[in-house]
Write an enzyme that holds these catalytic residues in place. Sequence first.
Site, short mmCIF file in Angstrom:
data_model
loop_
_atom_site.label_atom_id
_atom_site.label_comp_id
_atom_site.label_asym_id
_atom_site.label_seq_id
_atom_site.Cartn_x
_atom_site.Cartn_y
_atom_site.Cartn_z
N ARG A 97 0.67 -1.30 -0.35
CA ARG A 97 -0.10 0.08 0.12
C ARG A 97 0.53 1.14 0.43
O ARG A 97 0.61 1.99 -0.55
CB ARG A 97 -1.09 -0.25 1.63
CG ARG A 97 -2.06 -1.29 0.92
CD ARG A 97 -2.44 -1.08 -0.44
NE ARG A 97 -3.37 -2.55 -0.22
CZ ARG A 97 -3.42 -3.14 -1.39
NH1 ARG A 97 -2.51 -3.14 -1.93
NH2 ARG A 97 -4.26 -4.00 -1.26
N ASP A 126 -6.91 -1.55 4.19
CA ASP A 126 -6.20 -0.79 3.10
C ASP A 126 -6.49 0.71 3.08
O ASP A 126 -5.08 1.47 2.60
CB ASP A 126 -6.59 -1.10 1.94
CG ASP A 126 -5.92 -3.13 2.19
OD1 ASP A 126 -4.25 -3.15 2.72
OD2 ASP A 126 -6.21 -3.34 1.28
N SER A 180 -13.07 -12.15 -1.19
CA SER A 180 -11.96 -11.00 -2.26
C SER A 180 -10.40 -11.46 -2.07
O SER A 180 -10.46 -12.24 -1.21
CB SER A 180 -12.21 -9.90 -1.53
OG SER A 180 -10.43 -8.89 -1.14
N1 ARG Z 1 -5.86 -8.80 5.37
C1 ARG Z 1 -5.01 -8.03 4.82
C2 ARG Z 1 -4.20 -6.83 5.94
O1 ARG Z 1 -5.00 -6.03 6.23
C3 ARG Z 1 -5.59 -8.13 3.40
C4 ARG Z 1 -6.20 -6.71 3.32
C5 ARG Z 1 -6.76 -7.06 1.47
N2 ARG Z 1 -7.17 -8.02 0.97
C6 ARG Z 1 -8.13 -8.41 0.88
N3 ARG Z 1 -8.37 -9.40 0.14
N4 ARG Z 1 -8.99 -7.51 -0.33
O2 ARG Z 1 -2.85 -6.96 4.89
#
Ligand code: ARG
Length: 407
Positions: A97, A126, A180
């Site tokens: 990110r 995120d 997801s």
């Molecule tokens: N829970 C993980 C994190 O906060 C992954 C987040 C994104 N993953 C997703 N499948 N949308 O780092």
Amino acid sequence: MVKDIKKIVLSYSGGLDTSIILKWLQETYKCEVVTFTADLGQSEELEPARAKAEMLGIKDIRIVDVREEFVRDFVFPMFRANTVYEGQYLLGSSIARPLIAKHLVRIAQEVGADAISHGATGKGNDQVRFELTVNALDPSIKVIAPWREWDIQSRTQLIEYAERNQIPVPKDKRGEAPFSIDANLLHTSSEGKVLEDPADIAPDYIYQRTVDPVDAPNVPEIITIGFEKGDAVSLNGVKLTPATLLTRLNELGGKHGVGRIDLVENRFVGMKSRGVYETPGGTILLAAHRGIESITLDRGAAHLKDEIMPRYAELIYNGFWYAPEREMLQALIDRSQTHVAGEVTVKLHKGSASVIARSSANSLYSMDLVTFEEGSGSYDHHDAEGFIKLNGLRLKTLAARNKRLGH
Ligand code: ARG
């Protein structure tokens, strides 16, 4: 809601959700949108993203291969600390990110945009990671998070919006996605929907880049990873760039079913969430790095690193990559890696990556000291007697007191 926006840089995957976001931004803010698509090694064709953005009327489309930068400047520095969040999660999404947000800010500055936008939902980590990075790198840039602003509440509404706006909806995207996914060179993360209840076993079809260890080859594969200053630099004696090396390790790990993990983590925003991660190359790298550190780091240095690691991991998880305390810890970690060089042999077999040999020109391992045979004399057995006596003194005192009190 932010008003009077003149130009927006959108983090654009080319998928249905961000295409809808793109349209929604154009409609809502009536301004130019520039798209940024990062090639992070998500093993997805990125040219379709260009075609889609063009179709949606975008003039300035940026598709950037950031794989080397990602591994060299983000993944490797993080691995120098043997970073693991809550004992298990290798931070594959978290570490990507700040890199994406850094490029959004750079492009915004280049094109004179006053805002950036992302497709992260209002419940996850995120959004925090993107926005804290923007705050840290350019506080004048505004952030638009459509998922927190618009009144689209369901998948059906999302599809309706797409259809009303001539955005093609692929057949398999009509229904709810079964879960997801977020993928890059370090990992694939799957969460939500069929994975939501942590009491349910994850279905086999969610795994994307690793075979089931049961189906992995019966014959182990032995590999050698070379390190310099704490970073992996070669595989089986061949020098490779950071991204090429991680790509190779992913293939090897994937083939042997290495790096699957099913866990429940604590999100920064306050809830628990269940996720399934596949980090084949990263899991090998972590084991190998610990292996090379085991002979090249002094105990004091190694233990101090291990103490600060959870704090460092939490900073990355929570989105504070560009905070001073993360940079201070990084300086400490990097300083510890000066002599972390040499070769580690790893055995890959049915889901495991085990270190089976390690060597270094900088090794602190002393055969002479440790040998069961008579050594050179730098270690005197009699010293151990006094050493134990003094260390045991307080324990003896305590035990005597407890006996006196009948405890
Ligand atoms: N829970 C993980 C994190 O906060 C992954 C987040 C994104 N993953 C997703 N499948 N949308 O780092």
